[in-house]
Design an enzyme around this catalytic site. Structure first.
Site, PDB file in Angstrom:
ATOM      1  N   SER A 184       0.575  -1.047  -0.534  1.00 43.94           N
ATOM      2  CA  SER A 184       0.213   0.188   0.006  1.00 43.94           C
ATOM      3  C   SER A 184       0.913   1.091  -0.097  1.00 43.94           C
ATOM      4  CB  SER A 184      -1.078  -0.169   1.559  1.00 43.94           C
ATOM      5  OG  SER A 184      -1.868   1.015   1.447  1.00 43.94           O
TER       6      SER A 184
ATOM      7  N   TYR B  15      -1.973  -0.304  10.552  1.00 42.46           N
ATOM      8  CA  TYR B  15      -1.801  -0.323   9.408  1.00 42.46           C
ATOM      9  C   TYR B  15      -1.004  -0.069   8.307  1.00 42.46           C
ATOM     10  CZ  TYR B  15      -3.472  -0.687   3.756  1.00 42.46           C
ATOM     11  OH  TYR B  15      -3.505  -1.346   2.459  1.00 42.46           O
TER      12      TYR B  15
END
Length: 258
Positions: free
Chosen positions: A142, A153
């Protein structure tokens, strides 16, 4: 665009294949000739596998555990005889909130969701790939390694990037390529399994809106990407066309490098 026979005679595992990017990767790979094991903990992954035809099979397990990852690799070998390509796609932020508002158990849950499945699957597939002296691993990371309201995250995906580069360096001379894409914000159909099963409070919805605003404004093109715009680079990196690319993390985020 479909490249017919690009993955002919290739066996591919796609994790997180029940919905979103993983579903699209698995079905397009099947259309391009691959034999595909679609892995997810959601039972409806078998419905998706049926869409892909006779050369697709579904498998359910929990990839947050090593046992689940090992079972998935064994299932692919049992069904198709080998593993040529592994696409590690499991992950996704569970909650959006300022870091000081995360509880310790919530931080651990984010790491388990977005780092451990990739780590376990890479470890579990190595014996098969080393035994054959060849293999390709594509990790879906990501660009949220830089972003707001999802720091655990972000840390997990930073771990995926480090894993990608280090694994490529360690096993390149063994015939194994390891690469990654780093998607930005992506438009996708509504999830059949909720991101946060507990639901979001009004405050959490506001924090989510702040994160969405940051993701959108950080891109040069000021929009989210499409599923097809994420699927294509993943499959390019998985293909023999990318045979001399390893250790790279390719941002696919409209110019936002993360």
């Amino acid at each position: 665009m479909i490249f017919r026979e690009r993955f002919a005679n290739k066996v591919m595992i796609v994790t997180g294949a029940a919905q979103g990017i993983g579903r699209g990767v698995a079905l397009r790979a099947a259309a391009e000739g691959a034999q595909v094991l679609l892995v997810d903990r959601a039972a409806f992954v078998h419905e998706v596998a049926a869409e892909g035809g006779a050369d697709c099979a579904g498998f359910t397990c929990d990839l947050e555990t090593y046992e689940g990852a090992a079972a998935a690799m064994a299932a692919a070998v049992a069904r198709f005889g080998r593993i040529d390509i592994l696409i590690n796609n499991v992950g996704g932020a569970i909650r959006m909130r300022p870091f000081d508002q995360f509880q310790p158990d919530q931080i651990e849950a984010e790491i388990r969701r977005s780092l451990m499945p990739t780590l376990w699957c890479c470890h579990a597939v190595l014996p098969e790939m080393l035994g054959r002296g060849t293999g390709t691993i594509v990790n879906v990371s990501s660009n949220a390694t830089r972003g707001i309201r999802r720091l655990p995250y972000s840390a997990a995906k930073g771990g995926v990037n480090a894993l990608t580069m280090s694994l490529a360096m360690e096993y390149g001379d063994a015939g194994i390529r390891v690469v990654a894409t780093a998607p930005g914000g992506t438009q996708a159909p509504a999830r059949r399994v909720a991101r946060n099963e507990e639901g979001d409070s009004v405050q959490e919805q506001a924090w989510m809106a702040e994160a969405v605003e940051q993701v959108t404004t950080s891109t040069f093109v000021k929009r989210y990407g499409t599923l097809d715009e994420q699927i294509a680079p993943i499959l390019f990196l998985a293909s023999d066309e990318a045979a001399y690319i390893t250790g790279s993390v390719l941002p696919v985020a409209g110019g936002d490098l993360g």
